[in-house]
Design a protein around this motif. Structure first.
Motif, mmCIF file in Angstrom:
data_model
loop_
_atom_site.group_PDB
_atom_site.id
_atom_site.type_symbol
_atom_site.label_atom_id
_atom_site.label_comp_id
_atom_site.label_asym_id
_atom_site.label_seq_id
_atom_site.Cartn_x
_atom_site.Cartn_y
_atom_site.Cartn_z
ATOM 1 N N ASP A 55 38.821 41.497 44.453
ATOM 2 C CA ASP A 55 38.463 40.639 45.822
ATOM 3 C C ASP A 55 37.665 39.004 45.977
ATOM 4 O O ASP A 55 37.524 38.420 46.454
ATOM 5 C CB ASP A 55 36.733 40.852 46.445
ATOM 6 C CG ASP A 55 36.591 42.719 46.651
ATOM 7 O OD1 ASP A 55 38.596 43.319 47.121
ATOM 8 O OD2 ASP A 55 36.064 43.529 46.800
ATOM 9 N N ARG A 56 36.853 38.745 44.452
ATOM 10 C CA ARG A 56 36.859 37.255 44.384
ATOM 11 C C ARG A 56 36.586 36.823 42.760
ATOM 12 O O ARG A 56 37.368 38.411 41.978
ATOM 13 C CB ARG A 56 34.970 37.476 44.415
ATOM 14 C CG ARG A 56 34.389 37.892 43.289
ATOM 15 C CD ARG A 56 32.774 37.915 44.303
ATOM 16 N NE ARG A 56 32.797 38.298 45.761
ATOM 17 C CZ ARG A 56 31.976 39.189 45.933
ATOM 18 N NH1 ARG A 56 31.664 40.263 44.766
ATOM 19 N NH2 ARG A 56 31.858 39.385 47.192
ATOM 20 N N PRO A 57 37.225 35.729 42.728
ATOM 21 C CA PRO A 57 37.392 35.266 41.172
ATOM 22 C C PRO A 57 35.797 35.425 40.414
ATOM 23 O O PRO A 57 34.906 35.965 40.716
ATOM 24 C CB PRO A 57 37.218 33.826 41.422
ATOM 25 C CG PRO A 57 37.282 33.851 42.925
ATOM 26 C CD PRO A 57 37.351 34.161 43.815
ATOM 27 N N VAL A 58 36.121 35.990 39.269
ATOM 28 C CA VAL A 58 35.241 35.837 37.836
ATOM 29 C C VAL A 58 34.758 34.350 37.446
ATOM 30 O O VAL A 58 36.208 33.875 37.003
ATOM 31 C CB VAL A 58 35.435 36.419 36.937
ATOM 32 C CG1 VAL A 58 34.439 36.327 35.309
ATOM 33 C CG2 VAL A 58 35.575 38.246 37.729
ATOM 34 N N GLU A 59 33.584 33.600 37.501
ATOM 35 C CA GLU A 59 33.256 32.166 37.036
ATOM 36 C C GLU A 59 33.207 32.918 35.750
ATOM 37 O O GLU A 59 31.962 33.778 35.363
ATOM 38 C CB GLU A 59 32.371 31.980 37.287
ATOM 39 C CG GLU A 59 32.217 31.500 38.513
ATOM 40 C CD GLU A 59 30.887 30.293 39.246
ATOM 41 O OE1 GLU A 59 30.581 30.443 38.652
ATOM 42 O OE2 GLU A 59 31.139 30.739 40.614
ATOM 43 N N LEU A 60 33.372 32.195 34.334
ATOM 44 C CA LEU A 60 33.740 32.250 33.350
ATOM 45 C C LEU A 60 33.083 31.068 32.672
ATOM 46 O O LEU A 60 33.521 29.937 33.000
ATOM 47 C CB LEU A 60 35.185 32.865 32.461
ATOM 48 C CG LEU A 60 35.637 33.680 32.936
ATOM 49 C CD1 LEU A 60 37.225 33.438 32.523
ATOM 50 C CD2 LEU A 60 35.009 34.971 32.040
ATOM 51 N N ALA A 61 32.274 31.250 31.786
ATOM 52 C CA ALA A 61 31.617 29.827 31.616
ATOM 53 C C ALA A 61 31.422 30.417 29.425
ATOM 54 O O ALA A 61 32.200 31.462 28.989
ATOM 55 C CB ALA A 61 29.877 30.465 32.011
ATOM 56 N N ASP A 64 31.995 33.738 27.470
ATOM 57 C CA ASP A 64 32.400 34.921 28.053
ATOM 58 C C ASP A 64 33.355 35.198 28.001
ATOM 59 O O ASP A 64 34.251 34.946 27.214
ATOM 60 C CB ASP A 64 31.933 34.624 29.369
ATOM 61 C CG ASP A 64 31.210 33.923 30.555
ATOM 62 O OD1 ASP A 64 29.846 34.053 29.766
ATOM 63 O OD2 ASP A 64 31.351 34.396 31.149
ATOM 64 N N CYS A 65 33.297 36.545 27.860
ATOM 65 C CA CYS A 65 34.662 37.802 27.471
ATOM 66 C C CYS A 65 34.913 38.305 29.351
ATOM 67 O O CYS A 65 34.552 38.768 29.234
ATOM 68 C CB CYS A 65 34.067 38.184 26.661
ATOM 69 S SG CYS A 65 33.710 39.077 25.508
ATOM 70 N N PHE A 66 36.072 38.792 28.207
ATOM 71 C CA PHE A 66 36.568 39.709 29.998
ATOM 72 C C PHE A 66 37.708 40.634 29.560
ATOM 73 O O PHE A 66 38.799 39.972 28.114
ATOM 74 C CB PHE A 66 37.200 38.845 30.902
ATOM 75 C CG PHE A 66 38.340 38.409 31.010
ATOM 76 C CD1 PHE A 66 39.760 38.973 31.482
ATOM 77 C CD2 PHE A 66 38.378 36.481 31.157
ATOM 78 C CE1 PHE A 66 41.089 37.900 31.306
ATOM 79 C CE2 PHE A 66 39.313 36.457 30.589
ATOM 80 C CZ PHE A 66 40.750 36.972 31.463
ATOM 81 N N LEU A 67 38.474 41.553 29.675
ATOM 82 C CA LEU A 67 39.551 42.526 29.557
ATOM 83 C C LEU A 67 39.873 43.249 30.456
ATOM 84 O O LEU A 67 38.741 42.929 31.667
ATOM 85 C CB LEU A 67 38.586 43.760 28.986
ATOM 86 C CG LEU A 67 37.250 43.714 27.443
ATOM 87 C CD1 LEU A 67 37.339 45.612 27.359
ATOM 88 C CD2 LEU A 67 38.775 42.933 26.197
ATOM 89 N N LEU A 68 41.325 43.136 31.349
ATOM 90 C CA LEU A 68 41.739 43.503 32.293
ATOM 91 C C LEU A 68 42.412 44.321 31.475
ATOM 92 O O LEU A 68 43.439 44.761 30.088
ATOM 93 C CB LEU A 68 43.135 42.632 32.431
ATOM 94 C CG LEU A 68 42.339 41.076 32.725
ATOM 95 C CD1 LEU A 68 43.847 40.273 32.919
ATOM 96 C CD2 LEU A 68 41.872 41.239 34.025
ATOM 97 N N THR A 69 41.840 45.819 32.508
ATOM 98 C CA THR A 69 42.074 47.580 32.027
ATOM 99 C C THR A 69 43.831 47.739 32.631
ATOM 100 O O THR A 69 43.710 48.722 31.995
ATOM 101 C CB THR A 69 40.944 47.853 31.857
ATOM 102 O OG1 THR A 69 40.692 48.499 33.253
ATOM 103 C CG2 THR A 69 39.628 47.511 31.512
ATOM 104 N N PRO A 130 39.075 47.409 36.617
ATOM 105 C CA PRO A 130 40.566 46.833 36.394
ATOM 106 C C PRO A 130 39.571 46.105 35.419
ATOM 107 O O PRO A 130 40.123 45.366 34.953
ATOM 108 C CB PRO A 130 41.178 46.834 37.986
ATOM 109 C CG PRO A 130 40.124 46.841 38.999
ATOM 110 C CD PRO A 130 38.952 47.773 38.033
ATOM 111 N N VAL A 131 38.833 45.070 35.660
ATOM 112 C CA VAL A 131 37.941 43.708 34.970
ATOM 113 C C VAL A 131 36.494 44.253 34.885
ATOM 114 O O VAL A 131 36.183 44.633 35.236
ATOM 115 C CB VAL A 131 38.295 42.707 36.003
ATOM 116 C CG1 VAL A 131 37.193 41.501 35.526
ATOM 117 C CG2 VAL A 131 39.683 42.210 36.591
#
Length: 303
Positions: A55-61, A64-69, A130-131
């Motif tokens: 739905d919306r962007p994720v603000e990364l600072a 921060d880290c992220f996984l795309l599953t 998913p994120v």
């Protein structure tokens, strides 16, 4: 036995650290759908993450880290409205372990992907959103930050065996990210990962994984978890999605499937190892769960 550790080991989890990204000014990079689970971490600066279908962007600072599953295209950008360039030529021109885009080096990201065995989607990934975004300020995220700092140092300084060390650190990071996610947002998970957030169900899962060949009953699992039989049965089915003994049967078949894929043990040996008293009992359960006999599975393309 820790169910998360058990599943990650069964799936033969591997980390693959990729070229880092340095960026500055106005910039945007478009990535194709990754294979496996993609991860990135912001070591310096910040940016926006846009994943197709969300739905919306994720603000990364910073931190921060992220996984795309899931295998979805995504864009990293400095700000909304910047036209993205394709990642492939940007990373093909990388030097010194880092690709560059825009002007300057205000932003530094390190990343890669995790690869798994064939059963990863059914056993783990389908139970996750998913994120997964882990902000730097998340409680108890110290180990994730430490692993990211060490990965960054390995990639920047390139000592002997830097890639091997970075990839092992990435697996450590994955375990802690999953722990933090399940503790923070248990409602965002389903199946056995959701059960880990319920203290009663988690004890039952640990018992089942610790001794999968044991002849468990619901009453015995309830005593292990310190609740009544009816309470355990209801909470287990509500969180995991199936009764405890049905879960045990499916986990035994996963263990048997791994032995069929990887070894030359007889069906009788495998049956005893995973909790079935005979080859015929294993064959019956195996066909009920997978739709195939053990012998056909061992010789077929699925193995």
């Amino acid at each position: 036995m820790d169910p998360l550790e058990d599943v990650l080991a069964l799936l033969e989890t591997r980390a693959h650290v990729s070229t880092g990204l340095m960026a500055g000014g106005e910039w945007a990079v478009r990535f194709g759908a990754p294979s496996g689970v993609k991860f990135n971490a912001v070591r310096r600066g910040g940016c926006l993450l846009e994943v197709e279908g969300t739905d919306r962007p994720v603000e990364l600072a910073p931190g921060d880290c992220f996984l795309l599953t899931q295998a979805r295209p995504f864009v990293l950008r400095s700000a909304p409205g910047v036209v993205p360039v394709d990642a492939e030529p940007v990373f093909a021109a990388a030097e010194g372990g880092f690709a560059r885009v825009g002007r300057g080096d205000d932003v530094l990201l390190v990343g890669g992907r995790f690869s798994f065995g064939d059963r990863a989607r059914a056993l783990l990934l389908d139970a996750l959103p998913p994120v997964i975004h882990v902000p730097a300020g998340t409680a108890h995220a110290e180990t994730v930050r430490w692993a990211l700092e060490q990965i960054g140092q390995e990639l920047l300084q390139r000592p002997v065996a830097a890639t091997l060390v970075a990839e092992h650190l990435a697996v450590v990071m994955l375990v802690h990210v999953l722990r933090l996610h399940l503790a923070r947002e248990s409602q965002g998970a389903s199946g056995w990962p959701a059960g880990l957030a319920d203290p009663v169900v988690a004890q039952a899962l640990a018992a089942l994984h610790g001794a999968p060949a044991h002849g468990w009953t619901v009453a015995e699992l309830a005593r292990t978890s310190g609740v009544s039989r009816s309470t355990l049965a209801a909470r287990f089915k509500r969180t995991v999605g199936c009764p405890p003994l049905d879960y045990l049967r499916r986990w035994r078949i996963e263990l048997a499937s791994q032995r069929l894929r990887k070894g030359t043990e007889t069906l009788a040996v495998i049956a005893r190892a995973v909790g079935y008293g005979s080859e015929s009992a294993l064959s019956t359960a195996f066909k009920e769960v997978t739709g195939s006999s053990p012998r056909a599975y061992r010789g077929g393309p699925a193995a």
